[in-house]
Motif scaffolding. Structure first.
Motif, PDB file in Angstrom:
ATOM      1  N   UNK A  48      -2.408 -25.814  20.158  1.00  0.00           N
ATOM      2  CA  UNK A  48      -2.894 -25.064  19.216  1.00  0.00           C
ATOM      3  C   UNK A  48      -3.695 -24.009  19.476  1.00  0.00           C
ATOM      4  N   UNK A  49      -3.878 -23.764  20.927  1.00  0.00           N
ATOM      5  CA  UNK A  49      -4.759 -22.894  21.451  1.00  0.00           C
ATOM      6  C   UNK A  49      -3.765 -21.294  21.280  1.00  0.00           C
ATOM      7  N   UNK A  50      -4.748 -20.435  21.067  1.00  0.00           N
ATOM      8  CA  UNK A  50      -4.053 -19.205  20.908  1.00  0.00           C
ATOM      9  C   UNK A  50      -3.874 -18.877  22.769  1.00  0.00           C
ATOM     10  N   UNK A  51      -2.698 -17.800  22.659  1.00  0.00           N
ATOM     11  CA  UNK A  51      -2.425 -17.264  24.258  1.00  0.00           C
ATOM     12  C   UNK A  51      -3.710 -16.824  25.210  1.00  0.00           C
ATOM     13  N   UNK A  52      -4.678 -16.357  24.661  1.00  0.00           N
ATOM     14  CA  UNK A  52      -5.604 -16.103  25.458  1.00  0.00           C
ATOM     15  C   UNK A  52      -6.369 -17.203  26.089  1.00  0.00           C
ATOM     16  N   UNK A  53      -6.558 -17.934  25.196  1.00  0.00           N
ATOM     17  CA  UNK A  53      -7.317 -19.131  25.375  1.00  0.00           C
ATOM     18  C   UNK A  53      -6.619 -20.276  26.313  1.00  0.00           C
ATOM     19  N   UNK A  54      -5.338 -20.116  26.117  1.00  0.00           N
ATOM     20  CA  UNK A  54      -4.420 -20.916  26.960  1.00  0.00           C
ATOM     21  C   UNK A  54      -4.536 -20.345  28.438  1.00  0.00           C
ATOM     22  N   UNK A  55      -4.363 -19.034  28.417  1.00  0.00           N
ATOM     23  CA  UNK A  55      -4.231 -18.520  29.971  1.00  0.00           C
ATOM     24  C   UNK A  55      -5.856 -18.757  30.775  1.00  0.00           C
ATOM     25  N   UNK A  56      -6.897 -18.716  29.779  1.00  0.00           N
ATOM     26  CA  UNK A  56      -8.032 -19.057  30.261  1.00  0.00           C
ATOM     27  C   UNK A  56      -8.136 -20.301  30.909  1.00  0.00           C
ATOM     28  N   UNK A  57      -7.806 -21.344  29.924  1.00  0.00           N
ATOM     29  CA  UNK A  57      -7.750 -22.713  30.722  1.00  0.00           C
ATOM     30  C   UNK A  57      -6.873 -23.236  31.714  1.00  0.00           C
ATOM     31  N   UNK A  58      -5.943 -22.368  31.915  1.00  0.00           N
ATOM     32  CA  UNK A  58      -5.055 -22.421  33.091  1.00  0.00           C
ATOM     33  C   UNK A  58      -5.725 -21.958  34.223  1.00  0.00           C
ATOM     34  N   UNK A  59      -6.399 -20.935  34.271  1.00  0.00           N
ATOM     35  CA  UNK A  59      -7.207 -20.301  35.303  1.00  0.00           C
ATOM     36  C   UNK A  59      -8.289 -21.191  35.596  1.00  0.00           C
ATOM     37  N   UNK A  60      -9.127 -21.526  34.409  1.00  0.00           N
ATOM     38  CA  UNK A  60     -10.208 -22.610  34.715  1.00  0.00           C
ATOM     39  C   UNK A  60      -9.749 -23.984  35.459  1.00  0.00           C
ATOM     40  N   UNK A  61      -8.552 -24.454  35.051  1.00  0.00           N
ATOM     41  CA  UNK A  61      -8.090 -25.534  35.735  1.00  0.00           C
ATOM     42  C   UNK A  61      -7.849 -25.499  37.123  1.00  0.00           C
ATOM     43  N   UNK A  62      -7.017 -24.355  37.423  1.00  0.00           N
ATOM     44  CA  UNK A  62      -6.658 -23.817  38.741  1.00  0.00           C
ATOM     45  C   UNK A  62      -7.648 -23.806  39.727  1.00  0.00           C
ATOM     46  N   UNK A  63      -8.795 -23.023  39.173  1.00  0.00           N
ATOM     47  CA  UNK A  63      -9.980 -22.908  40.221  1.00  0.00           C
ATOM     48  C   UNK A  63     -10.881 -23.951  40.008  1.00  0.00           C
ATOM     49  N   UNK A  64     -10.418 -25.389  39.358  1.00  0.00           N
ATOM     50  CA  UNK A  64     -11.236 -26.533  39.313  1.00  0.00           C
ATOM     51  C   UNK A  64     -12.523 -26.383  38.499  1.00  0.00           C
ATOM     52  N   UNK A  65     -12.707 -25.597  37.593  1.00  0.00           N
ATOM     53  CA  UNK A  65     -13.961 -25.340  36.804  1.00  0.00           C
ATOM     54  C   UNK A  65     -14.965 -24.344  37.410  1.00  0.00           C
ATOM     55  N   UNK A  66     -14.713 -23.728  38.369  1.00  0.00           N
ATOM     56  CA  UNK A  66     -15.671 -22.992  38.941  1.00  0.00           C
ATOM     57  C   UNK A  66     -15.664 -21.758  38.262  1.00  0.00           C
ATOM     58  N   UNK A  67     -16.851 -21.574  37.223  1.00  0.00           N
ATOM     59  CA  UNK A  67     -16.970 -20.448  36.582  1.00  0.00           C
ATOM     60  C   UNK A  67     -17.110 -19.124  37.270  1.00  0.00           C
ATOM     61  N   UNK A  68     -17.721 -19.175  38.441  1.00  0.00           N
ATOM     62  CA  UNK A  68     -17.995 -17.883  39.239  1.00  0.00           C
ATOM     63  C   UNK A  68     -16.661 -17.585  39.678  1.00  0.00           C
ATOM     64  N   UNK A  69     -15.891 -18.458  40.083  1.00  0.00           N
ATOM     65  CA  UNK A  69     -14.291 -18.104  40.734  1.00  0.00           C
ATOM     66  C   UNK A  69     -13.392 -17.416  39.424  1.00  0.00           C
ATOM     67  N   UNK A  70     -13.882 -17.795  38.274  1.00  0.00           N
ATOM     68  CA  UNK A  70     -13.127 -17.514  37.049  1.00  0.00           C
ATOM     69  C   UNK A  70     -13.416 -16.105  36.805  1.00  0.00           C
ATOM     70  N   UNK A  71     -14.771 -15.800  36.999  1.00  0.00           N
ATOM     71  CA  UNK A  71     -15.155 -14.475  36.935  1.00  0.00           C
ATOM     72  C   UNK A  71     -14.629 -13.453  37.661  1.00  0.00           C
TER      73      UNK A  71
END
Length: 131
Positions: A48-71
């Motif tokens: 039920x996530x929109x495309x932007x939220x899903x992409x954010x979540x994929x990146x977040x998981x890929x970097x193991x939750x490191x917000x600085x790396x997401x940034x």
């Protein structure tokens, strides 16, 4: 008419284009065997996530939750990354714990200016900053 066997599947729509209400999944089919199952199925919260939220979540998981790396990888500010995480959590049905408590006045105003949050949400967060 079925799509060509090598056609790339489209993302599942989750909202009615007319009413905006959630759609129900009523049919599942195995392309290999042709087995079809009909009924009423509830998609999981990630569907039920929109495309932007899903992409954010994929990146977040890929970097193991490191917000600085997401940034770093997304090229947006840390406050924007936090706001996107909070929006994704809310979309999943989880209220972020004490999200407003960590906001600074500048972060809230910046998020409002970018359109990341509504005026009502900004007012709520600014009231929390003053406490």
């Amino acid at each position: 008419m079925s799509p060509a066997p090598d056609a790339k599947p489209l993302p599942m729509p989750t909202r009615c284009p007319v009413t905006g209400q959630p759609l129900e999944v009523t049919r599942l089919e195995c392309p290999e065997s042709g087995v079809t199952i009909e009924g009423r199925f509830v998609p999981n919260e990630f569907a039920l996530l929109n495309g932007e939220q899903l992409e954010f979540l994929r990146l977040f998981v890929r970097v193991r939750g490191n917000l600085k790396e997401v940034e770093r990888l997304s090229g947006v500010s840390y406050p924007t990354v936090r706001l996107r995480l909070e929006a994704t959590l809310r979309a999943l049905g989880y209220e972020p714990a004490n999200t407003a408590a960590g906001d600074t006045r500048e972060e809230v105003l910046s998020a409002l200016e970018r359109g990341d949050i509504s005026a009502a949400e900004a007012a709520k967060r600014l009231r929390a900053v003053r406490r």
